[in-house]
Design a protein around this motif. Sequence first.
Motif, PDB file in Angstrom:
ATOM      1  N   ILE A 131       0.837  -1.200   0.000  1.00 29.51           N
ATOM      2  CA  ILE A 131       0.000   0.000   0.000  1.00 29.51           C
ATOM      3  C   ILE A 131       0.872   1.251   0.000  1.00 29.51           C
ATOM      4  CG2 ILE A 131      -1.776   1.288   1.243  1.00 29.51           C
ATOM      5  CD1 ILE A 131      -2.699  -1.370   2.449  1.00 29.51           C
ATOM      6  N   PHE A 132       0.525   2.223  -0.855  1.00 26.19           N
ATOM      7  CA  PHE A 132       1.266   3.474  -0.895  1.00 26.19           C
ATOM      8  C   PHE A 132       0.323   4.629  -1.219  1.00 26.19           C
ATOM      9  CE2 PHE A 132       1.259   1.895  -5.220  1.00 26.19           C
ATOM     10  CZ  PHE A 132       1.096   3.028  -6.015  1.00 26.19           C
ATOM     11  N   VAL A 133       0.775   5.831  -0.883  1.00 27.64           N
ATOM     12  CA  VAL A 133       0.056   7.057  -1.260  1.00 27.64           C
ATOM     13  C   VAL A 133       1.006   7.880  -2.128  1.00 27.64           C
ATOM     14  CG1 VAL A 133      -1.461   7.107   0.738  1.00 27.64           C
ATOM     15  CG2 VAL A 133       0.788   8.194   0.875  1.00 27.64           C
ATOM     16  N   GLU A 134       0.420   8.649  -3.053  1.00 29.27           N
ATOM     17  CA  GLU A 134       1.254   9.386  -4.004  1.00 29.27           C
ATOM     18  C   GLU A 134       0.595  10.691  -4.421  1.00 29.27           C
ATOM     19  OE1 GLU A 134       3.899   7.722  -7.467  1.00 29.27           O
ATOM     20  OE2 GLU A 134       1.823   7.891  -8.160  1.00 29.27           O
ATOM     21  N   ALA A 135       1.378  11.760  -4.414  1.00 24.59           N
ATOM     22  CA  ALA A 135       0.935  13.059  -4.904  1.00 24.59           C
ATOM     23  C   ALA A 135       1.620  13.327  -6.233  1.00 24.59           C
ATOM     24  CB  ALA A 135       1.273  14.154  -3.903  1.00 24.59           C
ATOM     25  N   THR A 136       0.892  13.896  -7.199  1.00 26.35           N
ATOM     26  CA  THR A 136       1.461  14.189  -8.518  1.00 26.35           C
ATOM     27  C   THR A 136       1.051  15.587  -8.967  1.00 26.35           C
ATOM     28  OG1 THR A 136      -0.440  13.171  -9.642  1.00 26.35           O
ATOM     29  CG2 THR A 136       1.486  11.777  -9.244  1.00 26.35           C
ATOM     30  N   TYR A 137       1.922  16.165  -9.780  1.00 26.24           N
ATOM     31  CA  TYR A 137       1.640  17.447 -10.432  1.00 26.24           C
ATOM     32  C   TYR A 137       2.167  17.357 -11.856  1.00 26.24           C
ATOM     33  CZ  TYR A 137       1.974  22.289 -11.900  1.00 26.24           C
ATOM     34  OH  TYR A 137       1.852  23.455 -12.617  1.00 26.24           O
ATOM     35  N   ALA A 138       1.379  17.849 -12.824  1.00 27.41           N
ATOM     36  CA  ALA A 138       1.817  17.797 -14.219  1.00 27.41           C
ATOM     37  C   ALA A 138       1.169  18.928 -15.001  1.00 27.41           C
ATOM     38  CB  ALA A 138       1.476  16.456 -14.857  1.00 27.41           C
ATOM     39  N   GLN A 139       1.750  19.213 -16.176  1.00 26.25           N
ATOM     40  CA  GLN A 139       1.186  20.262 -17.022  1.00 26.25           C
ATOM     41  C   GLN A 139       1.425  19.948 -18.488  1.00 26.25           C
ATOM     42  OE1 GLN A 139       3.276  23.743 -15.562  1.00 26.25           O
ATOM     43  NE2 GLN A 139       4.854  23.537 -17.141  1.00 26.25           N
ATOM     44  N   ALA A 140       0.522  20.493 -19.314  1.00 24.45           N
ATOM     45  CA  ALA A 140       0.595  20.310 -20.768  1.00 24.45           C
ATOM     46  C   ALA A 140      -0.096  21.501 -21.419  1.00 24.45           C
ATOM     47  CB  ALA A 140      -0.070  19.014 -21.191  1.00 24.45           C
ATOM     48  N   ASP A 141       0.092  21.651 -22.724  1.00 25.98           N
ATOM     49  CA  ASP A 141      -0.606  22.665 -23.514  1.00 25.98           C
ATOM     50  C   ASP A 141      -1.559  21.950 -24.459  1.00 25.98           C
ATOM     51  OD1 ASP A 141       0.698  24.893 -22.411  1.00 25.98           O
ATOM     52  OD2 ASP A 141       2.423  24.597 -23.720  1.00 25.98           O
ATOM     53  N   ALA A 142      -2.854  22.197 -24.270  1.00 28.94           N
ATOM     54  CA  ALA A 142      -3.867  21.511 -25.071  1.00 28.94           C
ATOM     55  C   ALA A 142      -3.783  21.918 -26.536  1.00 28.94           C
ATOM     56  CB  ALA A 142      -5.260  21.816 -24.527  1.00 28.94           C
ATOM     57  N   GLY A 143      -4.074  20.968 -27.402  1.00 25.51           N
ATOM     58  CA  GLY A 143      -4.112  21.259 -28.836  1.00 25.51           C
ATOM     59  C   GLY A 143      -5.456  21.846 -29.237  1.00 25.51           C
ATOM     60  N   GLU A 144      -5.745  21.817 -30.513  1.00 22.79           N
ATOM     61  CA  GLU A 144      -6.993  22.380 -31.028  1.00 22.79           C
ATOM     62  C   GLU A 144      -8.076  21.318 -31.109  1.00 22.79           C
ATOM     63  OE1 GLU A 144      -5.471  23.865 -34.773  1.00 22.79           O
ATOM     64  OE2 GLU A 144      -5.600  25.917 -34.017  1.00 22.79           O
ATOM     65  N   THR A 145      -9.327  21.782 -31.092  1.00 19.96           N
ATOM     66  CA  THR A 145     -10.448  20.869 -31.297  1.00 19.96           C
ATOM     67  C   THR A 145     -10.560  20.535 -32.780  1.00 19.96           C
ATOM     68  OG1 THR A 145     -12.040  22.636 -31.649  1.00 19.96           O
ATOM     69  CG2 THR A 145     -11.663  21.938 -29.372  1.00 19.96           C
ATOM     70  N   SER A 146     -11.344  19.506 -33.088  1.00 21.44           N
ATOM     71  CA  SER A 146     -11.559  19.127 -34.494  1.00 21.44           C
ATOM     72  C   SER A 146     -12.209  20.269 -35.263  1.00 21.44           C
ATOM     73  CB  SER A 146     -12.439  17.875 -34.577  1.00 21.44           C
ATOM     74  OG  SER A 146     -11.814  16.797 -33.918  1.00 21.44           O
ATOM     75  N   PHE A 147     -13.150  20.985 -34.613  1.00 17.26           N
ATOM     76  CA  PHE A 147     -13.825  22.097 -35.278  1.00 17.26           C
ATOM     77  C   PHE A 147     -12.838  23.204 -35.629  1.00 17.26           C
ATOM     78  CE2 PHE A 147     -15.926  26.243 -35.037  1.00 17.26           C
ATOM     79  CZ  PHE A 147     -16.892  26.088 -36.022  1.00 17.26           C
ATOM     80  N   GLU A 148     -11.928  23.518 -34.688  1.00 21.98           N
ATOM     81  CA  GLU A 148     -10.934  24.563 -34.942  1.00 21.98           C
ATOM     82  C   GLU A 148     -10.026  24.184 -36.106  1.00 21.98           C
ATOM     83  OE1 GLU A 148      -9.815  26.692 -30.778  1.00 21.98           O
ATOM     84  OE2 GLU A 148      -9.509  24.527 -30.839  1.00 21.98           O
TER      85      GLU A 148
END
Length: 209
Positions: free
Chosen positions: A81-98
């Motif tokens: 058993i373990f506990v874990e904290a995470t942090y992450a980031q990304a830049d979203a792309g465009e939607t299909s409509f865009e």
Amino acid sequence: MDVRSIRLLLMSFTALVVSVGAVAQQGPIIEPNLERRDIREADIDSENVEIGVFAGQVSIEDFSSSSIVGVSLGYHITENIFVEATYAQADAGETSFEILSGGAPFLTEEEREYRYYDLSVGYNFNGELFVTQNTVFNTDFFVTVGGGSTDFGGESQFTLSLGAGYRVLITDYFALRLDVRDRIFNSEIIGEEKDTHNIQYTLGATYFF
């Protein structure tokens, strides 16, 4: 008992003693021939803190896939058993409509920043990975469940995190991990309010101390 019978009994006893002595001089009848192997098996260090970095791809629902990077900090309460904290980031792309329309974007550059932090509880299923005849690594297949917050589209949303992964202990303090996560949060960026599933695949390295 007459003299002849006594003589025959003594001769039989003498022959038995001689036979036992001959067998004893010959040594053991079966001699085991065992070849011992030196097996290299990495194990988790006695410390329980696991810190790591990871990178991979995230598929933000209704937006194209993007690269993602992050950090993690875990504590192993027991072997399983373990506990874990995470942090992450990304830049979203465009939607299909865009992409198809070439019209005005739904989001500004700042609103396309996808960031999250969460806290999860995990369970390890211990195993082994045999690389060669003399090299074996301890492994863990694990599942996680947790919650946190996601900043995306100018809003912060509570996020449910479900995941699974595979950890290979390369040394007593260094491991490689493959993780899959589904982060679920409510969104109405494209006009329809719904629960979105944001699948993430990452490869990471962790250090135990």
